[in-house]
Design a protein around this motif. Structure first.
Motif, PDB file in Angstrom:
ATOM      1  N   LEU A  17       0.824  -1.203   0.000  1.00 51.15           N
ATOM      2  CA  LEU A  17       0.000   0.000   0.000  1.00 51.15           C
ATOM      3  C   LEU A  17       0.865   1.262   0.000  1.00 51.15           C
ATOM      4  O   LEU A  17       0.524   2.256  -0.652  1.00 51.15           O
ATOM      5  N   ALA A  18       1.999   1.220   0.698  1.00 50.44           N
ATOM      6  CA  ALA A  18       2.915   2.359   0.670  1.00 50.44           C
ATOM      7  C   ALA A  18       3.533   2.523  -0.722  1.00 50.44           C
ATOM      8  O   ALA A  18       3.734   3.654  -1.191  1.00 50.44           O
ATOM      9  N   ALA A  19       3.837   1.404  -1.382  1.00 47.51           N
ATOM     10  CA  ALA A  19       4.374   1.478  -2.743  1.00 47.51           C
ATOM     11  C   ALA A  19       3.344   2.079  -3.699  1.00 47.51           C
ATOM     12  O   ALA A  19       3.690   2.888  -4.572  1.00 47.51           O
ATOM     13  N   THR A  20       2.079   1.714  -3.529  1.00 47.47           N
ATOM     14  CA  THR A  20       1.030   2.292  -4.359  1.00 47.47           C
ATOM     15  C   THR A  20       0.934   3.798  -4.120  1.00 47.47           C
ATOM     16  O   THR A  20       0.814   4.585  -5.063  1.00 47.47           O
ATOM     17  N   GLY A  21       1.014   4.200  -2.879  1.00 51.41           N
ATOM     18  CA  GLY A  21       1.003   5.625  -2.562  1.00 51.41           C
ATOM     19  C   GLY A  21       2.208   6.348  -3.149  1.00 51.41           C
ATOM     20  O   GLY A  21       2.092   7.477  -3.641  1.00 51.41           O
ATOM     21  N   VAL A  43      -2.506  -3.183  -5.369  1.00 47.59           N
ATOM     22  CA  VAL A  43      -3.276  -3.382  -4.142  1.00 47.59           C
ATOM     23  C   VAL A  43      -3.775  -4.821  -4.038  1.00 47.59           C
ATOM     24  O   VAL A  43      -3.613  -5.474  -3.003  1.00 47.59           O
ATOM     25  N   VAL A  44      -4.357  -5.341  -5.109  1.00 46.75           N
ATOM     26  CA  VAL A  44      -4.890  -6.708  -5.062  1.00 46.75           C
ATOM     27  C   VAL A  44      -3.763  -7.729  -4.888  1.00 46.75           C
ATOM     28  O   VAL A  44      -3.870  -8.657  -4.080  1.00 46.75           O
ATOM     29  N   GLY A  45      -2.688  -7.543  -5.627  1.00 51.39           N
ATOM     30  CA  GLY A  45      -1.546  -8.449  -5.479  1.00 51.39           C
ATOM     31  C   GLY A  45      -0.946  -8.386  -4.085  1.00 51.39           C
ATOM     32  O   GLY A  45      -0.576  -9.408  -3.502  1.00 51.39           O
ATOM     33  N   GLY A  46      -0.859  -7.183  -3.548  1.00 53.03           N
ATOM     34  CA  GLY A  46      -0.320  -7.036  -2.196  1.00 53.03           C
ATOM     35  C   GLY A  46      -1.203  -7.664  -1.141  1.00 53.03           C
ATOM     36  O   GLY A  46      -0.708  -8.316  -0.218  1.00 53.03           O
ATOM     37  N   LEU A  47      -2.514  -7.492  -1.278  1.00 52.36           N
ATOM     38  CA  LEU A  47      -3.417  -8.086  -0.294  1.00 52.36           C
ATOM     39  C   LEU A  47      -3.447  -9.609  -0.388  1.00 52.36           C
ATOM     40  O   LEU A  47      -3.524 -10.304   0.629  1.00 52.36           O
TER      41      LEU A  47
END
Length: 80
Positions: A17-21, A43-47
């Motif tokens: 999520l931090a990488a997405t931000g 986000v989906v891959g991270g979750l």
């Protein structure tokens, strides 16, 4: 500070999520152009990765006998 068990799934979710931000902050700052749909796989891959890591960590803790019960759950060794 109270000691708590390390939860690697939450760490992975936070990193993604931090990488997405950071990707969208770079886009907002004019460093690069980011399409709107880039957030979906991040986000989906991270979750999904965080969920898999969380399940794996929980099974390892249970196998090693280091898992702690939730404080609200009744203990098996106490009557009632």
């Amino acid at each position: 500070m109270l000691r708590h068990r390390f939860q690697p799934g939450r760490l992975i979710a936070g990193l993604f999520l931090a990488a997405t931000g950071a990707v969208y902050a770079g886009d907002a700052g004019g460093l690069w152009e980011t399409p709107w749909f880039v957030a979906v796989p991040l986000v989906v891959g991270g979750l999904c990765t965080a969920g898999a890591v969380g399940v794996l960590a929980r099974s390892v803790h249970r196998r090693r006998g280091t898992a702690r019960a939730h404080p609200d759950e009744p203990r098996a060794d106490l009557p009632g």
